[in-house]
Design a protein around this motif. Structure first.
Motif, PDB file in Angstrom:
ATOM      1  N   ALA A   8     -69.459 120.043 144.896  1.00 26.96           N
ATOM      2  CA  ALA A   8     -70.387 119.243 145.694  1.00 26.96           C
ATOM      3  C   ALA A   8     -70.703 117.925 145.000  1.00 26.96           C
ATOM      4  O   ALA A   8     -70.798 116.873 145.644  1.00 26.96           O
ATOM      5  CB  ALA A   8     -71.663 120.031 145.965  1.00 26.96           C
ATOM      6  N   LEU A   9     -70.839 117.966 143.673  1.00 25.21           N
ATOM      7  CA  LEU A   9     -71.125 116.737 142.921  1.00 25.21           C
ATOM      8  C   LEU A   9     -69.927 115.792 142.969  1.00 25.21           C
ATOM      9  O   LEU A   9     -70.090 114.566 143.095  1.00 25.21           O
ATOM     10  CB  LEU A   9     -71.491 117.083 141.479  1.00 25.21           C
ATOM     11  N   ARG A  59     -73.988 113.156 154.045  1.00 24.79           N
ATOM     12  CA  ARG A  59     -74.613 114.492 154.099  1.00 24.79           C
ATOM     13  C   ARG A  59     -73.547 115.541 153.837  1.00 24.79           C
ATOM     14  O   ARG A  59     -72.540 115.633 154.540  1.00 24.79           O
ATOM     15  CB  ARG A  59     -75.254 114.741 155.464  1.00 24.79           C
ATOM     16  N   ILE A  60     -73.776 116.345 152.811  1.00 24.31           N
ATOM     17  CA  ILE A  60     -72.843 117.416 152.453  1.00 24.31           C
ATOM     18  C   ILE A  60     -73.497 118.726 152.858  1.00 24.31           C
ATOM     19  O   ILE A  60     -74.504 119.145 152.281  1.00 24.31           O
ATOM     20  CB  ILE A  60     -72.526 117.393 150.950  1.00 24.31           C
ATOM     21  N   ILE A  61     -72.936 119.381 153.869  1.00 24.76           N
ATOM     22  CA  ILE A  61     -73.547 120.565 154.468  1.00 24.76           C
ATOM     23  C   ILE A  61     -72.698 121.784 154.128  1.00 24.76           C
ATOM     24  O   ILE A  61     -71.497 121.822 154.416  1.00 24.76           O
ATOM     25  CB  ILE A  61     -73.648 120.413 155.994  1.00 24.76           C
ATOM     26  N   ASN A  62     -73.333 122.779 153.520  1.00 18.54           N
ATOM     27  CA  ASN A  62     -72.656 124.039 153.251  1.00 18.54           C
ATOM     28  C   ASN A  62     -72.915 124.977 154.412  1.00 18.54           C
ATOM     29  O   ASN A  62     -74.039 125.403 154.655  1.00 18.54           O
ATOM     30  CB  ASN A  62     -73.166 124.665 151.950  1.00 18.54           C
ATOM     31  N   LEU A  63     -71.870 125.268 155.173  1.00 17.23           N
ATOM     32  CA  LEU A  63     -71.967 126.163 156.323  1.00 17.23           C
ATOM     33  C   LEU A  63     -71.509 127.555 155.939  1.00 17.23           C
ATOM     34  O   LEU A  63     -70.593 127.719 155.116  1.00 17.23           O
ATOM     35  CB  LEU A  63     -71.074 125.656 157.455  1.00 17.23           C
ATOM     36  N   PHE A  87     -76.822 119.837 150.914  1.00 14.80           N
ATOM     37  CA  PHE A  87     -76.805 119.780 149.448  1.00 14.80           C
ATOM     38  C   PHE A  87     -77.762 118.721 148.920  1.00 14.80           C
ATOM     39  O   PHE A  87     -77.797 117.590 149.405  1.00 14.80           O
ATOM     40  CB  PHE A  87     -75.383 119.495 148.963  1.00 14.80           C
ATOM     41  N   ASP A  88     -78.538 119.125 147.931  1.00 18.76           N
ATOM     42  CA  ASP A  88     -79.470 118.242 147.239  1.00 18.76           C
ATOM     43  C   ASP A  88     -79.190 118.375 145.749  1.00 18.76           C
ATOM     44  O   ASP A  88     -79.467 119.420 145.152  1.00 18.76           O
ATOM     45  CB  ASP A  88     -80.920 118.637 147.556  1.00 18.76           C
ATOM     46  N   ALA A  89     -78.620 117.343 145.155  1.00 22.11           N
ATOM     47  CA  ALA A  89     -78.181 117.425 143.757  1.00 22.11           C
ATOM     48  C   ALA A  89     -79.327 117.733 142.806  1.00 22.11           C
ATOM     49  O   ALA A  89     -79.125 118.393 141.775  1.00 22.11           O
ATOM     50  CB  ALA A  89     -77.484 116.124 143.350  1.00 22.11           C
ATOM     51  N   GLU A  90     -80.521 117.275 143.103  1.00 21.91           N
ATOM     52  CA  GLU A  90     -81.650 117.504 142.204  1.00 21.91           C
ATOM     53  C   GLU A  90     -82.237 118.899 142.377  1.00 21.91           C
ATOM     54  O   GLU A  90     -82.637 119.531 141.403  1.00 21.91           O
ATOM     55  CB  GLU A  90     -82.731 116.444 142.449  1.00 21.91           C
ATOM     56  N   ARG A  91     -82.270 119.385 143.601  1.00 20.23           N
ATOM     57  CA  ARG A  91     -82.872 120.691 143.857  1.00 20.23           C
ATOM     58  C   ARG A  91     -81.894 121.836 143.636  1.00 20.23           C
ATOM     59  O   ARG A  91     -82.266 122.909 143.152  1.00 20.23           O
ATOM     60  CB  ARG A  91     -83.407 120.739 145.299  1.00 20.23           C
ATOM     61  N   ASP A  92     -80.618 121.637 143.999  1.00 23.62           N
ATOM     62  CA  ASP A  92     -79.624 122.704 143.923  1.00 23.62           C
ATOM     63  C   ASP A  92     -78.978 122.701 142.544  1.00 23.62           C
ATOM     64  O   ASP A  92     -77.966 122.036 142.314  1.00 23.62           O
ATOM     65  CB  ASP A  92     -78.566 122.516 145.009  1.00 23.62           C
ATOM     66  N   THR A  93     -79.562 123.456 141.636  1.00 32.23           N
ATOM     67  CA  THR A  93     -79.106 123.441 140.245  1.00 32.23           C
ATOM     68  C   THR A  93     -78.294 124.676 139.884  1.00 32.23           C
ATOM     69  O   THR A  93     -77.832 124.802 138.754  1.00 32.23           O
ATOM     70  CB  THR A  93     -80.312 123.334 139.307  1.00 32.23           C
ATOM     71  N   GLY A  94     -78.147 125.620 140.814  1.00 33.67           N
ATOM     72  CA  GLY A  94     -77.355 126.811 140.524  1.00 33.67           C
ATOM     73  C   GLY A  94     -75.874 126.522 140.534  1.00 33.67           C
ATOM     74  O   GLY A  94     -75.418 125.430 140.888  1.00 33.67           O
ATOM     75  N   ALA A  95     -75.083 127.526 140.151  1.00 31.12           N
ATOM     76  CA  ALA A  95     -73.629 127.344 140.097  1.00 31.12           C
ATOM     77  C   ALA A  95     -73.033 127.129 141.485  1.00 31.12           C
ATOM     78  O   ALA A  95     -72.053 126.404 141.637  1.00 31.12           O
ATOM     79  CB  ALA A  95     -72.978 128.548 139.426  1.00 31.12           C
TER      80      ALA A  95
END
Length: 1006
Positions: A686-687, A698-702, A717-725
């Motif tokens: 995603a990064l 907008r990067i959407i995980n469906l 996807f939110d690069a700051e909030r989504d910190t998991g693998a």
């Protein structure tokens, strides 16, 4: 299995003695007839005539269902139990106590057993037996045989005439009914107007099954008394201790346990196990002396003891907890009837405390309670069942493990019953000149797309193709394929999209399985041999599109079939997923809104038509006036860049495709939305996508399996909030619910990982022609919700959203395609030289992704076969992405003690490919290509030689695209890059290092 002649001979002499249990039940007055009801609820239909035949057939094997009494003896009457039809009667929780058919005393006209068929919208069957001839487990044995007969199977039968009184069993010897003390008040109280023979049923369904459920419930009931210890009665089936006896008669004894609630249910279970293992305990049952009491006098005694208990509100125990154990619902299924619930209804027995009956089936526990009716007891009984259900399945767990769609304040009315066909026609009327399709063949307006689709629809309808008929669609990713799909929809039919690159054998099998009478195709595929008998071709290229026929007057109904897609099958055969219009409309309404699809959207068709993700591009743009972009049929770095440069504003693709794009160095163009679906989406990818397409994209995980119509949840996807693998899959969309359940289908505790289930309007109708698989994967939760078992493991994050964590089975994903390795193994075993096969995913050295590896045991009685021949065999029947990257012959398939394949004991097929065994010096072009291979495949360049094979090193088709792009750019150069890419098919069948380097050098120098 016994033969039919054997059963007839045995039935001629089937007779046994009335035992004390049964004499006691025979002494019940008519007003309290001891009738057991085993009820099977479901959907579909059961024909009364077929049920009567099955009941008669099962009675030949279970003569205990047609007994007649002659004094102190039972004998076979020879008359099958009657089947009564409760026409128009609705059987549900609300009407349960109003159904006279469930309360009719037995015997009727000498019959002690009968069957009642409720043939309403939701049919049910009630198997009824007097407790004088059967106990609950015997009733279940008979019912199971009736359903075996319904399916055309041979019943198992129950022909033993041995009675419980004749067993050499210590628990029978200890039976004593005379020492009971009636000192305990009931938990529910006795209503002031309680009358003899009166009772009411209450029912609850709980999700999940529970170890030692009887002990759990007994402990909770004892706790509710407020006493330090309290007696609870539990019937114990003696059949498991006497396996040589197979009988439907009364083989249960009631054990009284002194339950200490503070010690927990584990202590109660241990106490019960001790009684069973040591064969001693407090057993309550009538003794032989009851046989001396005339039935008339016994009826007076029964009335008297019940009157005393009713007047004093004193009983010998807190409750009777009768657990019937676990029964597979599949055992009560037919091709036309899908069971949803199995439960037991028993009358209130005289002078007995409340009776709680428990039946467990797959993922469900049914509780039924019987007691006197009354205004106060009604509320008490409801609260008691609520408490018992809470003790098994806490509400907090259910709430935490159930995910519902968010409901913003500004949301509109939501989806309607209008189908995608109606929405498409709206766009044709309002935007006839807008560009519907753009591609190498030029542009096509909405007016022209609609006209061509109507021509195809008219041709289909002229051939009798219409509602719920499936037509094949075997066309390239072209305007012809689009018009074919919409033509089928306009005709009211459903389309089956297929990949023209799949082998003829595969296409033929799909058309045959789908029962498609016709296949839409185009040149040159019309010359191929993939049509099964009974399936005619309709060549789209040969139709005259000059006509302007009217659209069919009636659009498809929401319940009509829209399309069928096939997924890999664990049984060795692909399975078709039937998607209805209501499911597609619900998805489309949500998707166009949440993903910003509108008139200015230009959405490419990147995936194979056979992949359900392709329907995103094939359907969504045409509902809002957008444009579908077509690309050259071959997917490579050049065609990807072309379609982006053609003005693509959004992309629907798998993580594998997105990963490829980020590695190819493509120019991002004006892409503003990425809809990523089909596989686990990592944060690292995603990064990279964010870096390539810019922070405004907008990067959407469906998330969504084919069985739930493309997508059911999404997360931006939110690069700051989504910190998991991994990127979360978010929350469900409108009309969809998600559930997290454990292996026993209980709601998971907060923070626990469970299997993800999907409920709601987007669920498929089921698997085409496979009611057995449909029952396995599409289940009913306790509240009646229909849910699909995804097999995906997931957990709820602190944010409330869902994150996928893997699989519960061996299923793997390759470029978004679900693959069941067993289907590949099954295909391998169809080769005459293969005795056994297994396919497992393995990780090649230095790689993070997995590749499929095949292992075969060859037959010693046939000539040896090369692995290349087996690969060719697979390519004749399977898509290329299902062909293992490596294949090895082994002496045997190693297995664990429980029969599973011991994958770790299989040899590593990549060991030789990765080892530096080829010492042949590399030419300069080969050395340059080797560096690219090492980078693309994450392998060691020292281990590569001229004969190294790209596929054997674990390279798949997407890795091949990346490799070709890098060779074209770095070695061939800009002038020959396109020529090299277009000639890549020259080495695809045998992609050795030497062949790739040779072609690159040839193109570069010319």
């Amino acid at each position: 299995m016994m033969s039919k002649s054997a059963t007839t001979a045995d039935n001629d002499r089937f007779a046994r003695t009335v035992v004390p249990f049964e004499h006691w039940y025979l002494g019940f007055p008519t007003g309290l007839s001891p009738v057991l009801n085993l009820v099977v609820e479901g959907a579909g239909r059961i024909a009364a005539a077929e049920l009567r035949r099955a009941v008669a057939a099962a009675a030949e094997y279970c003569p205990g269902a047609r007994l007649a009494r002659h004094g102190s003896r039972w004998s076979d009457s020879g008359q099958p139990p009657p089947v009564r039809l409760a026409a128009g009667t609705v059987l549900d929780r609300g009407t349960l106590n109003d159904v006279a058919e469930l309360r009719r005393p037995l015997p009727v006209r000498g019959a002690y057993c009968e069957v009642v068929l409720f043939d309403g919208e939701f049919p049910a069957v009630a198997f009824r037996a007097s407790h004088a001839v059967m106990d609950a487990r015997g009733l279940r044995m008979w019912a199971l045989d009736v359903f075996r007969a319904l399916r055309g199977e041979q019943p198992e039968g129950a022909l033993s005439v041995t009675t419980v009184a004749e067993l050499d069993d210590p628990l029978i010897a200890q039976a004593d009914a005379g020492s009971q003390e009636f000192v305990l008040p009931s938990l529910l109280g006795v209503p002031a107007d309680a009358r003899f023979g009166g009772y009411r049923w209450w029912r609850r369904s709980v999700d999940g099954t529970f170890p030692a459920v009887a002990a759990r419930l007994a402990t909770e009931l004892a706790r509710l008394t407020g006493q330090s210890t309290a007696p609870v009665s539990i019937p114990v089936d003696l059949r498991p201790f006497h396996p040589e006896v197979r009988s439907t008669s009364n083989f249960a004894v009631t054990v009284s346990l002194q339950v200490t609630p503070d010690e927990g249910w584990e202590a109660t279970q241990q106490q019960l196990l001790t009684v069973l293992s040591e064969r001693r305990g407090t057993v309550r049952a009538p003794g032989p002396e009851v046989l001396k009491v005339p039935l008339g006098l016994l009826r007076m005694i029964v009335r008297g003891v019940d009157r005393k208990a009713r007047r004093t509100d004193r009983f010998s125990s807190v409750a009777g907890v009768n657990s019937l154990g676990r029964t597979s619902l599949d055992a009560f299924a037919t091709d036309d009837f899908e069971p949803s619930a199995l439960y037991l209804l028993c009358p209130r027995e005289p002078a007995s405390p409340p009776g709680l009956n428990v039946v467990e089936s797959e993922g469900r526990t049914e509780l039924t309670l019987s007691w006197w009716p009354g205004k106060e007891t009604e509320a008490r009984a409801e609260r008691l069942l609520d408490t018992l259900c809470e003790s098994l399945s806490p509400a907090a767990h259910r709430a935490q493990a159930t995910l519902l769609p968010p409901v913003p304040a500004d949301r509109g009315a939501g989806p309607t019953d209008r189908t995608v066909v109606e929405l498409f026609r709206d766009q044709v009327r309002s935007r006839p000149d807008a560009v519907a399709i753009s591609g190498p063949e030029g542009e096509m307006s909405y007016r022209e797309l609609d006209r061509r689709a109507r021509v195809i629809a008219a041709e289909l309808r002229a051939r009798g193709i219409g509602r719920d008929t499936v037509v094949g669609l075997c066309a390239d990713r072209s305007a012809a394929a689009v018009t074919g799909a919409w033509g089928a929809l306009l005709a009211g039919a459903a389309y089956l999209p297929m990949d023209t690159k799949h082998p003829d054998g595969r296409l033929r099998a799909l058309l045959q399985d789908a029962r498609a009478p016709l296949c839409l195709t185009q040149h040159p595929h019309s010359e191929r041999d993939f049509l099964p008998d009974g399936c005619e071709p309709l060549v789209l290229d040969d139709l005259s599109y000059a006509a302007d026929p009217a659209a069919p007057p009636t659009p498809p109904a929401p319940s009509d079939l829209a399309y069928v897609v096939y997924t890999s099958g664990s049984t060795g055969h692909p399975k078709g997923v039937d998607i209805e219009h209501r499911s597609l409309s619900n998805y489309a309404d949500w998707a166009v809104r949440e993903h910003g699809i509108g008139p200015h959207t230009r959405l490419p068709l990147l995936c194979s038509l056979s992949f359900d993700v392709a329907q995103i591009s094939l359907v969504l743009p045409f509902l809002v006036g957008g444009t579908l972009l077509l690309m050259r049929d071959e997917l490579d770095h050049l065609s990807l860049q072309e379609v982006i440069d053609d003005g693509a504003t959004a992309l629907a693709l798998t993580p594998s495709h997105l990963d490829l794009m980020t590695r190819l160095g493509l120019r991002p163009g004006g892409v503003g939305t990425l809809m990523v679906i089909g596989e686990q989406f990592t944060r690292a990818l995603a990064l990279r996508a964010r870096e390539m397409f810019g922070p405004e994209c907008r990067i959407i995980n469906l998330y969504g399996p084919a069985e739930a119509t493309i997508g059911v949840s999404h997360h931006v996807f939110d690069a700051e909030r989504d910190t998991g693998a991994n990127v979360p899959i978010g929350l469900p969309q409108d009309g969809v619910s998600l559930f997290l359940l454990d292996a026993e289908r209980r709601f998971v505790t907060p923070g626990e990982t469970g299997e993800l289930y999907i409920g709601g309007v987007q669920l498929a109708r089921g698997y085409r022609g496979r009611p057995d698989l449909t029952r396995q994967r599409f289940v009913r939760l306790a509240d009646g919700t229909r849910a699909y078992r995804t097999g995906d493991l997931a957990r709820r994050l602190p944010s409330g959203e869902v994150e996928c964590c893997g699989r519960i089975d061996d299923q793997v994903k390759v470029r978004g395609h679900r693959i069941e390795p067993s289907e590949i193994a099954f295909t391998l075993e169809t080769h005459p030289a293969v005795a056994a096969a297994v396919v497992v995913p393995r990780t090649p050295p230095g790689r993070t992704d997995r590749a499929l590896c095949g292992y075969v045991v060859l037959r010693p009685d046939v000539p040896p076969v090369e692995m290349a021949e087996l690969t060719d065999h697979l390519l004749e029947h399977l898509p290329s992405y299902m062909v293992p990257a490596a294949m090895l012959a082994v002496e045997e398939i190693p297995r664990t003690v429980n029969g599973k394949v011991a994958a770790s004991a299989l040899p590593d097929p990549f060991a030789d490919a990765a080892a530096p065994g080829d010492t042949t010096p590399l030419s300069d072009p080969e050395a340059a290509v080797a560096k690219i291979w090492a980078r693309v495949l994450d392998t060691d360049v020292e281990g590569l030689g001229p004969a190294s094979d790209f596929h054997q090193l674990g390279g798949d088709s997407l890795a091949m695209i990346a490799m070709v792009a890098e060779v074209a750019g770095e070695i061939v150069g800009a002038a020959g890059a396109e020529a090299f890419t277009r000639r890549a098919p020259d080495f695809l069948a045998q992609p050795t290092l030497a062949r790739v380097a040779g072609l690159a050098e040839t193109v570069r120098t010319t």
